[in-house]
Motif scaffolding. Sequence first.
Motif, PDB file in Angstrom:
ATOM      1  N   VAL A   3       0.876  -1.166   0.000  1.00  0.00           N
ATOM      2  CA  VAL A   3       0.000   0.000   0.000  1.00  0.00           C
ATOM      3  C   VAL A   3       0.915   1.217   0.000  1.00  0.00           C
ATOM      4  CG1 VAL A   3      -1.746   1.286   1.279  1.00  0.00           C
ATOM      5  CG2 VAL A   3      -1.794  -1.224   1.270  1.00  0.00           C
ATOM      6  N   CYS A   4       0.713   2.141  -0.932  1.00  0.00           N
ATOM      7  CA  CYS A   4       1.555   3.327  -1.046  1.00  0.00           C
ATOM      8  C   CYS A   4       0.765   4.549  -0.587  1.00  0.00           C
ATOM      9  CB  CYS A   4       2.022   3.518  -2.491  1.00  0.00           C
ATOM     10  SG  CYS A   4       3.093   2.193  -3.088  1.00  0.00           S
ATOM     11  N   ILE A   5       1.287   5.235   0.425  1.00  0.00           N
ATOM     12  CA  ILE A   5       0.600   6.395   0.986  1.00  0.00           C
ATOM     13  C   ILE A   5       1.507   7.615   0.892  1.00  0.00           C
ATOM     14  CG2 ILE A   5      -0.483   7.409   3.029  1.00  0.00           C
ATOM     15  CD1 ILE A   5      -1.127   4.635   4.009  1.00  0.00           C
ATOM     16  N   ALA A  60       2.063  -1.534  -7.156  1.00  0.00           N
ATOM     17  CA  ALA A  60       1.442  -1.043  -5.923  1.00  0.00           C
ATOM     18  C   ALA A  60       0.056  -1.652  -5.770  1.00  0.00           C
ATOM     19  CB  ALA A  60       1.346   0.476  -5.942  1.00  0.00           C
ATOM     20  N   GLY A  61      -0.237  -2.154  -4.579  1.00  0.00           N
ATOM     21  CA  GLY A  61      -1.541  -2.759  -4.354  1.00  0.00           C
ATOM     22  C   GLY A  61      -2.644  -1.726  -4.220  1.00  0.00           C
ATOM     23  N   ARG A  62      -2.314  -0.593  -3.613  1.00  0.00           N
ATOM     24  CA  ARG A  62      -3.277   0.490  -3.424  1.00  0.00           C
ATOM     25  C   ARG A  62      -2.487   1.774  -3.245  1.00  0.00           C
ATOM     26  NH1 ARG A  62      -8.364   0.090   0.836  1.00  0.00           N
ATOM     27  NH2 ARG A  62      -9.430   2.023   0.254  1.00  0.00           N
ATOM     28  N   ILE A  63      -2.968   2.855  -3.851  1.00  0.00           N
ATOM     29  CA  ILE A  63      -2.291   4.150  -3.755  1.00  0.00           C
ATOM     30  C   ILE A  63      -3.247   5.133  -3.095  1.00  0.00           C
ATOM     31  CG2 ILE A  63      -1.129   5.999  -5.014  1.00  0.00           C
ATOM     32  CD1 ILE A  63      -0.667   3.971  -7.292  1.00  0.00           C
ATOM     33  N   VAL A  64      -2.812   5.717  -1.980  1.00  0.00           N
ATOM     34  CA  VAL A  64      -3.684   6.560  -1.165  1.00  0.00           C
ATOM     35  C   VAL A  64      -2.925   7.845  -0.821  1.00  0.00           C
ATOM     36  CG1 VAL A  64      -4.884   6.725   1.059  1.00  0.00           C
ATOM     37  CG2 VAL A  64      -4.862   4.567  -0.186  1.00  0.00           C
ATOM     38  N   SER A  65      -3.667   8.950  -0.750  1.00  0.00           N
ATOM     39  CA  SER A  65      -3.038  10.220  -0.369  1.00  0.00           C
ATOM     40  C   SER A  65      -3.985  11.034   0.503  1.00  0.00           C
ATOM     41  CB  SER A  65      -2.655  11.022  -1.613  1.00  0.00           C
ATOM     42  OG  SER A  65      -3.812  11.426  -2.327  1.00  0.00           O
ATOM     43  N   CYS A  66      -3.418  12.030   1.164  1.00  0.00           N
ATOM     44  CA  CYS A  66      -4.223  13.028   1.846  1.00  0.00           C
ATOM     45  C   CYS A  66      -4.779  13.995   0.807  1.00  0.00           C
ATOM     46  CB  CYS A  66      -3.380  13.780   2.867  1.00  0.00           C
ATOM     47  SG  CYS A  66      -2.689  12.726   4.178  1.00  0.00           S
ATOM     48  N   ASP A  67      -5.804  14.746   1.184  1.00  0.00           N
ATOM     49  CA  ASP A  67      -6.447  15.640   0.217  1.00  0.00           C
ATOM     50  C   ASP A  67      -5.829  17.038   0.219  1.00  0.00           C
ATOM     51  OD1 ASP A  67      -7.429  16.389   2.684  1.00  0.00           O
ATOM     52  OD2 ASP A  67      -9.537  16.436   2.069  1.00  0.00           O
ATOM     53  N   VAL A  75      -3.586  17.953  -1.934  1.00  0.00           N
ATOM     54  CA  VAL A  75      -3.514  18.247  -3.369  1.00  0.00           C
ATOM     55  C   VAL A  75      -4.633  17.448  -4.031  1.00  0.00           C
ATOM     56  CG1 VAL A  75      -2.148  18.031  -5.476  1.00  0.00           C
ATOM     57  CG2 VAL A  75      -1.025  18.632  -3.325  1.00  0.00           C
ATOM     58  N   PRO A  76      -5.538  18.089  -4.763  1.00  0.00           N
ATOM     59  CA  PRO A  76      -6.635  17.342  -5.383  1.00  0.00           C
ATOM     60  C   PRO A  76      -6.110  16.255  -6.320  1.00  0.00           C
ATOM     61  CG  PRO A  76      -7.047  19.713  -5.483  1.00  0.00           C
ATOM     62  CD  PRO A  76      -5.632  19.542  -5.025  1.00  0.00           C
ATOM     63  N   HIS A  77      -6.534  14.999  -6.083  1.00  0.00           N
ATOM     64  CA  HIS A  77      -6.072  13.878  -6.902  1.00  0.00           C
ATOM     65  C   HIS A  77      -7.021  12.698  -6.691  1.00  0.00           C
ATOM     66  CE1 HIS A  77      -3.359  10.588  -8.287  1.00  0.00           C
ATOM     67  NE2 HIS A  77      -2.959  11.526  -9.134  1.00  0.00           N
ATOM     68  N   VAL A  78      -7.074  11.830  -7.691  1.00  0.00           N
ATOM     69  CA  VAL A  78      -7.967  10.677  -7.622  1.00  0.00           C
ATOM     70  C   VAL A  78      -7.621   9.759  -6.454  1.00  0.00           C
ATOM     71  CG1 VAL A  78      -6.556   9.255  -9.169  1.00  0.00           C
ATOM     72  CG2 VAL A  78      -9.024   8.853  -9.022  1.00  0.00           C
ATOM     73  N   SER A  79      -6.389   9.826  -5.945  1.00  0.00           N
ATOM     74  CA  SER A  79      -5.965   8.959  -4.845  1.00  0.00           C
ATOM     75  C   SER A  79      -6.372   9.487  -3.469  1.00  0.00           C
ATOM     76  CB  SER A  79      -4.435   8.785  -4.878  1.00  0.00           C
ATOM     77  OG  SER A  79      -3.786  10.029  -4.689  1.00  0.00           O
ATOM     78  N   ASN A  80      -6.946  10.677  -3.387  1.00  0.00           N
ATOM     79  CA  ASN A  80      -7.303  11.269  -2.089  1.00  0.00           C
ATOM     80  C   ASN A  80      -8.290  10.384  -1.321  1.00  0.00           C
ATOM     81  OD1 ASN A  80      -7.444  14.751  -3.267  1.00  0.00           O
ATOM     82  ND2 ASN A  80      -5.705  13.477  -2.735  1.00  0.00           N
ATOM     83  N   GLU A  81      -7.873   9.916  -0.152  1.00  0.00           N
ATOM     84  CA  GLU A  81      -8.777   9.159   0.717  1.00  0.00           C
ATOM     85  C   GLU A  81      -8.691   9.609   2.174  1.00  0.00           C
ATOM     86  OE1 GLU A  81      -9.152   4.933   0.439  1.00  0.00           O
ATOM     87  OE2 GLU A  81      -8.381   4.863  -1.615  1.00  0.00           O
ATOM     88  N   ILE A  82      -7.688  10.410   2.489  1.00  0.00           N
ATOM     89  CA  ILE A  82      -7.461  10.807   3.882  1.00  0.00           C
ATOM     90  C   ILE A  82      -7.726  12.306   4.001  1.00  0.00           C
ATOM     91  CG2 ILE A  82      -5.795  10.898   5.768  1.00  0.00           C
ATOM     92  CD1 ILE A  82      -4.298   8.572   4.359  1.00  0.00           C
TER      93      ILE A  82
END
Length: 298
Positions: A243-245, A264-271, A273-280
């Motif tokens: 999981v890449c954060i 990468a199994g899953r790519i997650v980011s904080c919001d 910067v607006p991005h499709v990976s934003n989950e936090i």
Amino acid sequence: MTALLMALPGAEQFAGHLRGRLGCEAGALLVHQFPDGETCPQLTPAVADRDVILVAALNQPDHKIMALYLCACVARELGARSVGLVAPYLPYMRQDASFAPGQGVTARHVARLLSGCFDWLVTVDPHLHRFHAMSELYPIATEVVPAAPKIAGWIAAYVERPVLVGPDEESEQWVGQVAAAVGCPYTVLRKVRSGDREVSVSLPPATVLAGCTPVLVDDIISTARTMIAATQQLKAAGGAAPVCIGVHALFADTAYADLKAAGAGRIVSCDTVPHVSNEIGMSAPIAAAVARMLAAAA
């Protein structure tokens, strides 16, 4: 009178989250661009004697910083009581030294520009490496909101048997804090960078990864070369797809697709910067920091 919160283009969604938490009045910010490329901001309603909060998404910053500077200056010109900046991602922090002959420390110059037009600044995990505190760069009031608690909460909720992996030595202290909050082990890889897009990392200890889900954590994902190299090494070590954060999802060019292709199994980011990976989401702790700034300015 309540504060007036305005979003620069690209930050409207995040500004909406903040307004809901702060109870601020929504202002309208028109950033008009003339045919020759010059910018003319227009702020409504009247900002005289009001506390004004500008929210800006400052990824790809060069074409945004002039508009931000002018918006803050116009707010002051029109009589704003105070002008604050919420920049969840703060750019120009990585050039914190002169790395080659003829270069300069651009972090200082951008700090001087922003400090000249804002009373305070709230941001999330700026790249503080050679500078250890924002006060070394910014003479105005600043508050750094840490992403570690939110990231730890997300990992605890969504990842089974995590082991945190820092992609380089610079990440060790930060990754250690997240691991302590989750209550899980961590390791740190050793990085060798031979160019902007050429990176190699060490192989992690197999005993650390055994039976666990590796979670790569970094503050900024730009070219993603470090994350890609770490992902490839983790897979070579026989571990599960990591999981890449990332806190700040800059993802230049094809970096996001390249990281997915690397395994990468899953790519997650904080919001930040607006991005499709934003989950936090970071709006709650940022709103709390803004409330403290407004109270101090009262």
